[in-house]
Design a protein around this motif. Structure first.
Motif, PDB file in Angstrom:
ATOM      1  N   ARG A  17       0.844  -1.197   0.000  1.00 56.73           N
ATOM      2  CA  ARG A  17       0.000   0.000   0.000  1.00 56.73           C
ATOM      3  C   ARG A  17       0.875   1.242   0.000  1.00 56.73           C
ATOM      4  N   THR A  18       0.460   2.193  -0.796  1.00 57.44           N
ATOM      5  CA  THR A  18       1.078   3.514  -0.776  1.00 57.44           C
ATOM      6  C   THR A  18      -0.020   4.501  -0.396  1.00 57.44           C
ATOM      7  N   GLU A  19       0.311   5.749  -0.407  1.00 52.03           N
ATOM      8  CA  GLU A  19      -0.696   6.757  -0.059  1.00 52.03           C
ATOM      9  C   GLU A  19      -1.925   6.647  -0.954  1.00 52.03           C
ATOM     10  N   ARG A  20      -1.713   6.401  -2.264  1.00 50.86           N
ATOM     11  CA  ARG A  20      -2.823   6.411  -3.213  1.00 50.86           C
ATOM     12  C   ARG A  20      -3.105   5.076  -3.879  1.00 50.86           C
ATOM     13  N   ARG A  52      -6.540   3.395  -4.727  1.00 46.45           N
ATOM     14  CA  ARG A  52      -7.254   3.074  -3.486  1.00 46.45           C
ATOM     15  C   ARG A  52      -8.565   3.843  -3.348  1.00 46.45           C
ATOM     16  N   TYR A  88       1.818   7.891 -10.570  1.00 47.85           N
ATOM     17  CA  TYR A  88       1.496   6.552 -10.095  1.00 47.85           C
ATOM     18  C   TYR A  88       2.634   5.563 -10.345  1.00 47.85           C
ATOM     19  N   GLU A 118       5.319   6.122  -7.757  1.00 43.85           N
ATOM     20  CA  GLU A 118       4.823   5.747  -6.427  1.00 43.85           C
ATOM     21  C   GLU A 118       4.750   4.230  -6.260  1.00 43.85           C
ATOM     22  N   ALA A 153       7.329   1.550  -4.011  1.00 44.66           N
ATOM     23  CA  ALA A 153       6.854   0.529  -3.072  1.00 44.66           C
ATOM     24  C   ALA A 153       7.464  -0.832  -3.405  1.00 44.66           C
TER      25      ALA A 153
END
Length: 180
Positions: free
Chosen positions: A5-8, A68, A106, A109, A113
């Protein structure tokens, strides 16, 4: 199999609902611009089966990526052992997103991860990323991740016919660089 999981974003197992947008993505000539050909639905379906089998077997590989906030499937990101016919070894980071997901950060990001997972969970000493010499957008992502390219690593992909897509560049990042 871990989810990342990342922030978005959520990097997760593949779901049956991913197949239609994945196949549409792989049939898009712009998404496949730096590949020798677009894929058929059958080829896309086979790739999803391979990706999920690798995730089930190893616990890591090419994860499906969703936003998310909306649950929208936008492509894949992950890690995979370098193919045996390549002139180098190791684990490769990669990503491919649908056009509507381009320009939002994206890819960076999600790849960050995957790199973090590779270095902290898998204990990898180095991760590579490969793209055609003409794919400047992917190379920009690689640089944003802190990866560096050495022209001595450039090579002609033996699986690609002669032409502008054959010449490839290799970017690398070591665990010490990524975690510092």
């Amino acid at each position: 199999m871990p989810e990342l999981r990342t922030e978005r974003l959520l990097l997760r197992a593949w779901q049956p609902a991913d197949l239609a947008p994945w196949a549409a993505m792989n049939a898009d000539p712009e998404v496949r611009r730096y590949f020798p050909e677009v894929l058929t639905r059958e080829q896309s379906e086979a790739s999803v089966a391979r990706f999920q089998a690798d995730l089930d077997e190893r616990g890591w590989g090419w994860w499906a990526v969703e936003v998310r906030a909306t649950g929208e499937f936008i492509g894949f990101t992950g890690l995979d052992p370098v193919d045996e016919d390549m002139p180098f070894t190791g684990v490769e980071a990669g990503w491919r997103l649908t056009r509507s997901a381009w320009g939002h950060g994206y890819a960076t990001e999600a790849a960050r991860a995957a790199l973090t997972f590779g270095f902290t969970t898998l204990g990898l000493p180095e991760i590579v990323a490969v793209t055609t010499a003409t794919n400047l957008r992917s190379q920009a992502v690689m640089r944003r991740l802190g990866m560096a390219c050495d022209p001595a690593d450039d090579f002609d992909d033996p699986d690609v016919p002669d032409g502008p897509l054959r010449r490839c560049v290799v970017y690398r990042i070591s665990a010490g660089t990524a975690l510092s």
